[in-house]
Design a protein around this motif. Structure first.
Motif, PDB file in Angstrom:
ATOM      1  N   VAL A   1       0.820  -1.221   0.000  1.00 19.97           N
ATOM      2  CA  VAL A   1       0.000   0.000   0.000  1.00 19.97           C
ATOM      3  C   VAL A   1       0.849   1.264   0.000  1.00 19.97           C
ATOM      4  O   VAL A   1       0.376   2.346   0.348  1.00 19.97           O
ATOM      5  CB  VAL A   1      -0.948   0.007   1.227  1.00 19.97           C
ATOM      6  CG1 VAL A   1      -2.034  -1.041   1.063  1.00 19.97           C
ATOM      7  CG2 VAL A   1      -0.161  -0.246   2.519  1.00 19.97           C
ATOM      8  N   SER A   2       2.105   1.158  -0.398  1.00 20.20           N
ATOM      9  CA  SER A   2       2.982   2.324  -0.425  1.00 20.20           C
ATOM     10  C   SER A   2       3.878   2.245  -1.656  1.00 20.20           C
ATOM     11  O   SER A   2       3.831   1.273  -2.415  1.00 20.20           O
ATOM     12  CB  SER A   2       3.824   2.401   0.857  1.00 20.20           C
ATOM     13  OG  SER A   2       4.668   1.273   0.975  1.00 20.20           O
ATOM     14  N   GLY A   3       4.710   3.253  -1.837  1.00 17.57           N
ATOM     15  CA  GLY A   3       5.590   3.264  -2.998  1.00 17.57           C
ATOM     16  C   GLY A   3       4.798   3.255  -4.283  1.00 17.57           C
ATOM     17  O   GLY A   3       3.820   3.997  -4.442  1.00 17.57           O
TER      18      GLY A   3
ATOM     19  N   ALA B   1       0.981   2.703  -3.838  1.00 11.43           N
ATOM     20  CA  ALA B   1       0.221   3.584  -2.946  1.00 11.43           C
ATOM     21  C   ALA B   1      -1.162   3.913  -3.492  1.00 11.43           C
ATOM     22  O   ALA B   1      -2.159   3.863  -2.774  1.00 11.43           O
ATOM     23  CB  ALA B   1       1.007   4.867  -2.690  1.00 11.43           C
ATOM     24  N   SER B   2      -1.233   4.242  -4.780  1.00 13.45           N
ATOM     25  CA  SER B   2      -2.515   4.660  -5.356  1.00 13.45           C
ATOM     26  C   SER B   2      -3.380   3.487  -5.773  1.00 13.45           C
ATOM     27  O   SER B   2      -4.607   3.603  -5.849  1.00 13.45           O
ATOM     28  CB  SER B   2      -2.278   5.575  -6.553  1.00 13.45           C
ATOM     29  OG  SER B   2      -1.535   4.910  -7.556  1.00 13.45           O
ATOM     30  N   SER B   3      -2.745   2.355  -6.055  1.00 16.60           N
ATOM     31  CA  SER B   3      -3.485   1.155  -6.461  1.00 16.60           C
ATOM     32  C   SER B   3      -2.900  -0.052  -5.729  1.00 16.60           C
ATOM     33  O   SER B   3      -2.048  -0.757  -6.259  1.00 16.60           O
ATOM     34  CB  SER B   3      -3.395   0.957  -7.977  1.00 16.60           C
ATOM     35  OG  SER B   3      -4.142  -0.166  -8.389  1.00 16.60           O
ATOM     36  N   PRO B   4      -3.348  -0.280  -4.499  1.00 21.17           N
ATOM     37  CA  PRO B   4      -2.757  -1.332  -3.655  1.00 21.17           C
ATOM     38  C   PRO B   4      -2.784  -2.709  -4.304  1.00 21.17           C
ATOM     39  O   PRO B   4      -3.733  -3.059  -5.014  1.00 21.17           O
ATOM     40  CB  PRO B   4      -3.634  -1.304  -2.400  1.00 21.17           C
ATOM     41  CG  PRO B   4      -4.148   0.098  -2.333  1.00 21.17           C
ATOM     42  CD  PRO B   4      -4.376   0.483  -3.774  1.00 21.17           C
TER      43      PRO B   4
ATOM     44  N   LYS C   1      -6.622   4.831   6.926  1.00 20.72           N
ATOM     45  CA  LYS C   1      -5.343   5.529   6.981  1.00 20.72           C
ATOM     46  C   LYS C   1      -4.758   5.628   5.575  1.00 20.72           C
ATOM     47  O   LYS C   1      -5.352   5.175   4.602  1.00 20.72           O
ATOM     48  CB  LYS C   1      -4.391   4.798   7.930  1.00 20.72           C
ATOM     49  CG  LYS C   1      -4.905   4.737   9.371  1.00 20.72           C
ATOM     50  CD  LYS C   1      -3.933   4.010  10.284  1.00 20.72           C
ATOM     51  CE  LYS C   1      -4.463   3.970  11.714  1.00 20.72           C
ATOM     52  NZ  LYS C   1      -3.549   3.245  12.637  1.00 20.72           N
ATOM     53  N   THR C   2      -3.577   6.202   5.469  1.00 20.56           N
ATOM     54  CA  THR C   2      -2.958   6.387   4.161  1.00 20.56           C
ATOM     55  C   THR C   2      -1.575   5.749   4.124  1.00 20.56           C
ATOM     56  O   THR C   2      -0.928   5.553   5.155  1.00 20.56           O
ATOM     57  CB  THR C   2      -2.811   7.880   3.817  1.00 20.56           C
ATOM     58  OG1 THR C   2      -2.010   8.519   4.817  1.00 20.56           O
ATOM     59  CG2 THR C   2      -4.168   8.550   3.740  1.00 20.56           C
ATOM     60  N   GLY C   3      -1.131   5.415   2.898  1.00 17.34           N
ATOM     61  CA  GLY C   3       0.209   4.895   2.694  1.00 17.34           C
ATOM     62  C   GLY C   3       0.514   3.650   3.505  1.00 17.34           C
ATOM     63  O   GLY C   3      -0.363   2.818   3.785  1.00 17.34           O
ATOM     64  N   ALA C   4       1.772   3.525   3.914  1.00 18.02           N
ATOM     65  CA  ALA C   4       2.231   2.337   4.634  1.00 18.02           C
ATOM     66  C   ALA C   4       1.523   2.149   5.969  1.00 18.02           C
ATOM     67  O   ALA C   4       1.461   1.025   6.493  1.00 18.02           O
ATOM     68  CB  ALA C   4       3.735   2.421   4.843  1.00 18.02           C
ATOM     69  N   ASP C   5       0.998   3.240   6.544  1.00 17.45           N
ATOM     70  CA  ASP C   5       0.315   3.143   7.831  1.00 17.45           C
ATOM     71  C   ASP C   5      -0.948   2.295   7.762  1.00 17.45           C
ATOM     72  O   ASP C   5      -1.510   1.932   8.808  1.00 17.45           O
ATOM     73  CB  ASP C   5      -0.049   4.544   8.344  1.00 17.45           C
ATOM     74  CG  ASP C   5       1.176   5.335   8.767  1.00 17.45           C
ATOM     75  OD1 ASP C   5       2.216   4.699   9.026  1.00 17.45           O
ATOM     76  OD2 ASP C   5       1.100   6.578   8.829  1.00 17.45           O
ATOM     77  N   ARG C   6      -1.408   2.003   6.544  1.00 19.96           N
ATOM     78  CA  ARG C   6      -2.609   1.174   6.426  1.00 19.96           C
ATOM     79  C   ARG C   6      -2.368  -0.258   6.910  1.00 19.96           C
ATOM     80  O   ARG C   6      -3.310  -0.961   7.256  1.00 19.96           O
ATOM     81  CB  ARG C   6      -3.093   1.179   4.972  1.00 19.96           C
ATOM     82  CG  ARG C   6      -3.802   2.478   4.601  1.00 19.96           C
ATOM     83  CD  ARG C   6      -4.241   2.504   3.149  1.00 19.96           C
ATOM     84  NE  ARG C   6      -3.145   2.870   2.261  1.00 19.96           N
ATOM     85  CZ  ARG C   6      -3.299   3.146   0.967  1.00 19.96           C
ATOM     86  NH1 ARG C   6      -4.500   3.072   0.410  1.00 19.96           N
ATOM     87  NH2 ARG C   6      -2.261   3.478   0.237  1.00 19.96           N
TER      88      ARG C   6
END
Length: 600
Positions: free
Chosen positions: A491-493, A496-499, A516-521
């Motif tokens: 869910v990052s790098g 991020a926009s398309s897990p 949440k957003t990014g890696a924190d998900r």
């Protein structure tokens, strides 16, 4: 070899479409275009052509060798009803696609059929077992005029793609019949795929369709990120350039040649706000109902390109996304697996040589199975099925219900991960868990019999449809910290926009917090293996397929493992698991798919 020096394969059997009009006819056509539609040749009394000529553009994308009707949800489309409800329609199968296209062409003297890539690759057994020669034969019979390459055209590398274009028997498998494979009648376009050594396109970058005084140019590109979604071996020695820059470059080339009507075939796409094939993605305004990479691409491609045929996302849409000049431009995609085709009317202006964009119309149509089957396609399918039957009809397991490949965590993905963990433990008892990439789960398993095998029986052909890539099962060592990083890379790098949510074996659990957003998900404290929290300092032996082990799909950390051990192909691992854990009297049940707790 430079694309310009390669012979055009479509010259072999349909040269009439490629013959240039004589200069005198071109001059006469230009003069006629400037005159009223009912003007007559004063010398011969013949009516001169109208200034405007409607040209039919039929298109589809992402067929993936689905010659037979796809099973389960892969063989259905959703249709939005007038009252706001939806219904599903069975769709797909080249026997029906051929009939629909042939009916659509009737009454259209000026008709082109084009495709947006991924015609082959990740194919069912009937095509994949024979390195997709059956699909190329079917596309020839469909009178496909041109296609862009997709990322899956590189699954077996550039040399195999060249063989599909120009013909010849497979270098290791040889010839499958007593006739040598002739290759594609249509050109594959690869404008943004360059040979690393020469810097030139590996295939033709563009192609021009001509009939009488009408000519339309086609530029074909695949997604720039192809190396991120194809094995390293498949793209070895190749460079993939930016889609927009490439299309804009060749649009200028075509214009210098006097070709002003241009269509881009782009193997990259978007996601409409609805899964219904007839959803209006221009509501409330032009292009408001679609997101994804194709939106930025469309907004930056030169206005000299008149329409975009897209693909890759397997979504269905017909949108008008504004070009850089702010003018509406048609952008289409016909879902996948031959379930839809797009019918676009391009109005050609003989006076300007360009498309009158205000007159462009387009719509997606369902490839229903209520029409007559095309006999030549039935014959083709029968021929290849006869050759595949001894392998494909063999039973490899039994299931108690459908095992779908849908959802963030899918039952089919879980089953594959469990199979790879079991196989990994057989190779090395120290194997701790398994991870499977969602894009590698190409289909689910259906309980209903597809042929004569009986309900609940899983055949080798059905397993092949689920896992057609022949990836190997690889074992590697990672630290707990690296395992945590792998899960965060979902869910990052680049994801991020398309897990891209990896499918976990049963002993790996964690929480995915989508609020949440990014890696924190990925909630780090929730990650457990065998019910115990992951120790960042400990070593974990992980089973993946070779695509992931090479860092594919943006999982760079998976490319950093140590202690590599390469096993058999992934389909064999699935077969062994089904055989060991199911029988006619005790079929295997679909996994519950509750290993990832999702918070929305």
């Amino acid at each position: 070899m430079p694309a310009t020096s390669q012979p055009d394969p479509s010259r072999r059997r349909r040269t009439y479409r490629l013959l240039a009009a004589a200069a005198t006819l071109a001059t006469a056509g230009a003069m006629a275009a400037a005159l009223p539609a009912d003007a007559h040749d004063s010398q011969h009394g013949k009516p001169l052509p109208s200034r405007y000529q409607d040209v039919q553009l039929l298109s589809f994308n992402d067929l993936h060798g689905n010659l037979e009707p796809p099973s389960g949800s892969s063989g259905r489309v959703t249709e939005l009803q007038a009252d706001g409800t939806t219904k599903t329609i069975d769709a797909g199968g080249v026997e029906y696609l051929a009939t629909h296209l042939r009916e659509a062409r009737k009454g259209n003297a000026y008709s082109i059929t084009a495709a947006g890539g991924d015609m082959v690759g990740a194919s069912p057994l009937i095509s994949g077992l024979f390195h997709d020669e059956p699909t190329v034969e079917a596309l020839n019979k469909l009178d496909l005029d041109v296609t862009s390459v997709g990322n899956h055209e590189f699954d077996e590398g550039a040399k195999e793609l060249s063989r599909l274009q120009y013909g010849g028997c497979h270098p290791t498998a040889g010839c499958y019949t007593d006739e040598e494979f002739e290759g594609a009648d249509f050109p594959y376009l690869a404008a943004n795929v360059l040979d690393d050594k020469t810097g030139r396109p590996i295939l033709k970058p563009y192609w021009v369709w001509k009939k009488k005084d009408v000519k339309i140019g086609f530029i074909g590109v695949t997604l720039e990120d192809t190396p991120g979604v194809v094995s390293a071996e498949g793209v070895k020695g190749l460079k993939f350039k930016d889609e927009v820059e490439t299309i804009n470059k060749y649009a200028k080339v075509l214009q210098r040649q006097g070709v002003k009507s241009i269509v881009a075939l782009i193997h990259e796409g978007g996601q409409p706000a609805s899964g219904a094939y007839n959803y209006n993605c221009d509501s409330p305004g032009a292009g408001d109902g679609i997101s994804g990479p194709i939106v930025d691409i469309a907004k930056n491609i030169t206005p000299s390109v008149d329409a975009l045929v897209t693909g890759h996302t397997h979504a269905a849409y017909v949108c008008t996304i504004p070009d850089p000049a702010g003018k509406p431009r048609m952008v289409t995609s016909a879902a996948s697996f031959g379930r839809l085709y797009t019918d676009t009317t391009l109005t050609y202006d003989r006076f300007t040589g360009d498309i009158a964009r205000t007159a462009v119309k387009s719509a997606n149509h369902v490839v229903t199975r209520t029409v007559a089957k095309a006999p030549d396609m039935t014959e083709l399918i029968g021929k290849w099925n006869t050759l595949a039957a001894p392998i494909g009809n063999r039973a490899i397991g039994y299931i108690s219900a459908d095992i779908p490949n849908t959802g963030t965590e899918s039952p089919m993905g879980d089953l594959i991960a469990d199979a790879q963990l079991a196989y990994g433990k057989g190779l090395d008892p120290e194997t701790d868990l398994a991870l499977m990439n969602p894009g590698g789960v190409r289909a689910g398993l259906t309980y209903a019999a597809k042929g004569t095998e009986g309900d609940g029986v899983v055949t080798y052909a059905e397993g092949f449809t689920v896992q057609p890539f022949s990836n190997t099962v690889n074992l590697q060592d990672f630290t707990g910290a690296q395992l945590i990083q792998v899960l965060k890379e979902q869910v990052s790098g680049t994801n991020a926009s398309s897990p891209k949510i990896l499918q976990p074996s049963a002993n790996l659990t964690y929480t995915l917090d989508l609020t949440k957003t990014g890696a924190d998900r990925v909630v780090t404290d929730s990650i457990k293996v065998n019910g115990t929290a992951v120790d960042p300092a400990a070593t974990y032996r992980i089973a993946t397929n070779s695509f992931l082990a090479g860092g594919g799909d943006g999982f760079t950390t998976l490319g950093q493992g140590t202690g590599d051990l390469v096993g058999t192909d992934d389909l064999t691992a699935l077969e062994q698991y089904l055989t060991a854990n199911s029988s006619a009297g005790s079929p295997i049940a679909p996994p519950v798919a509750n290993r990832i707790t999702i918070v929305k």
